[in-house]
Design an enzyme around this catalytic site. Structure first.
Site, mmCIF file in Angstrom:
data_model
loop_
_atom_site.group_PDB
_atom_site.id
_atom_site.type_symbol
_atom_site.label_atom_id
_atom_site.label_comp_id
_atom_site.label_asym_id
_atom_site.label_seq_id
_atom_site.Cartn_x
_atom_site.Cartn_y
_atom_site.Cartn_z
ATOM 1 N N ASP A 37 4.524 3.056 4.056
ATOM 2 C CA ASP A 37 4.099 2.393 2.832
ATOM 3 C C ASP A 37 5.255 1.832 2.010
ATOM 4 O O ASP A 37 5.032 1.060 1.086
ATOM 5 C CB ASP A 37 3.253 3.359 1.986
ATOM 6 N N HIS B 126 -6.247 2.252 2.790
ATOM 7 C CA HIS B 126 -5.436 1.093 3.176
ATOM 8 C C HIS B 126 -6.175 0.235 4.197
ATOM 9 O O HIS B 126 -7.011 0.742 4.948
ATOM 10 C CB HIS B 126 -4.114 1.551 3.811
ATOM 11 N N CYS C 163 1.061 5.340 9.417
ATOM 12 C CA CYS C 163 1.810 5.706 8.205
ATOM 13 C C CYS C 163 3.114 6.432 8.488
ATOM 14 O O CYS C 163 4.017 6.447 7.660
ATOM 15 C CB CYS C 163 1.007 6.651 7.324
ATOM 16 N N LEU D 130 -1.023 13.157 -2.220
ATOM 17 C CA LEU D 130 -2.226 12.497 -2.751
ATOM 18 C C LEU D 130 -3.351 12.545 -1.730
ATOM 19 O O LEU D 130 -3.111 12.503 -0.524
ATOM 20 C CB LEU D 130 -1.910 11.027 -3.049
ATOM 21 N N ASP E 238 4.500 12.636 -0.621
ATOM 22 C CA ASP E 238 3.906 11.713 0.348
ATOM 23 C C ASP E 238 4.945 10.931 1.158
ATOM 24 O O ASP E 238 4.575 10.009 1.893
ATOM 25 C CB ASP E 238 2.972 10.732 -0.379
HETATM 26 C C1 CIR Z 1 -1.249 8.402 -0.079
HETATM 27 O O1 CIR Z 1 -2.338 8.562 -0.638
HETATM 28 O O2 CIR Z 1 -0.453 7.544 -0.429
HETATM 29 C C2 CIR Z 1 -0.888 9.317 1.064
HETATM 30 N N1 CIR Z 1 -1.453 10.599 0.835
HETATM 31 C C3 CIR Z 1 -1.348 8.754 2.388
HETATM 32 C C4 CIR Z 1 -0.686 7.476 2.763
HETATM 33 C C5 CIR Z 1 -1.137 6.963 4.088
HETATM 34 N N2 CIR Z 1 -0.410 5.811 4.462
HETATM 35 C C6 CIR Z 1 -0.885 4.835 5.229
HETATM 36 O O3 CIR Z 1 -2.061 4.816 5.569
HETATM 37 N N3 CIR Z 1 -0.053 3.841 5.527
#
Ligand code: CIR
Length: 260
Positions: A72, A168, A255, A24, A66
């Site tokens: 997350d 986030h 992340c 994503l 992801d």
């Molecule tokens: C998303 O959109 O969920 C992933 N492409 C990126 C997630 C990043 N996670 C974070 O900042 N904790």
């Protein structure tokens, strides 16, 4: 070292999968290069290990592009782990995948049941409280359910807001020490860090805000020289890691791991 919420013995990471090109992103600025991402990921893992922590390296999950952004999927606290309920539908199934890894590490595991949503990237844990930023991925019901769980464990939770258009809460901030956060100016302007010392990222270097304090070091994305200089002048021990590929998917230093 004194025990702080950023004193960690363990981290869990997940290697990026070939499906990472389907991850994503808010804006398409090009496909991430898997080879480069694997190199950066290896540097990240060895930096975590350099502090003496044990790092569990989980295998790639092709069905979840992801999944490398493992933060997350759960919140790890000294009392136990809490499985999240991601607001991104394509990421919901990642939670089952992390559960078994957490079961080997934690005796107590709770789970956000819904109907609300919450992602770990919206949660900043400090020595004194848990800040949760409502965002496009984390809603009021998700925050309320987390609050009821952590209250049982003696934590205070404060609901705050992730700036509009920012993925986030922690995209825009990190904990540097017990008193200090690194923040973008736009997030600091919301007043959410009253009572903390706030160091702001240099203008144009907002993407430097997603760093992590991990034991004695601060791990930050490379390429933000003015923010790095400010942190070095403030006596933080910095390690910079290339983040060009994760940045294409709105991901950064926090992340990539669960820390406990
Ligand atoms: C998303 O959109 O969920 C992933 N492409 C990126 C997630 C990043 N996670 C974070 O900042 N904790």
């Amino acid at each position: 070292m004194t025990e702080h919420i950023y004193t960690f013995g363990h981290a869990i990471t997940r290697r990026p999968a070939t499906s990472i090109v389907d991850g994503l992103r808010a804006e398409d600025i090009g496909h991430p290069d898997l080879e480069q991402m694997l190199q950066d990921h290896a540097a990240y893992v060895s930096t975590l290990k350099s502090t003496g922590a044990t790092v569990v390296e989980l295998p790639p999950l092709d069905e979840f592009p992801d999944a490398v952004f493992i933060e997350d999927t759960a919140l790890c606290l000294p009392q136990g782990a809490i499985l999240m309920r991601p607001g991104a539908p394509s990421r919901l199934g990642e939670v089952d995948e992390i559960e078994s890894a957490l079961r080997t590490q934690f005796d107590i595991i709770r789970q956000i049941q819904g109907p609300g949503f919450i992602e770990g990237g919206d949660i900043l844990v400090t020595d004194r409280e848990i800040l949760v930023g409502r965002s496009a991925r984390t809603d009021a019901a998700g925050v309320a359910e987390l609050e009821s769980i952590v209250a049982d464990w003696g934590h205070t939770l404060r609901e705050v807001y992730t700036p509009q258009g920012v993925l986030h809460f922690k995209t825009d901030c990190s904990l540097l020490d017990a008193e200090t956060v690194l923040s973008t100016r736009r997030l600091d302007a919301s007043g959410c860090f009253e009572g903390y010392r706030v160091l702001c990222t240099a203008s144009g270097e907002e993407a430097a805000a997603n760093a992590i304090r991990f034991n004695g070091i601060v791990i930050m994305p490379a390429g933000f020289p003015r923010t790095a200089e400010m942190l070095a002048n403030a006596d933080y021990d910095l390690v910079e890691i290339n983040n060009s590929e994760c940045a294409k998917l709105d991901g950064g230093m926090s992340c990539l791991s669960l820390r406990f």
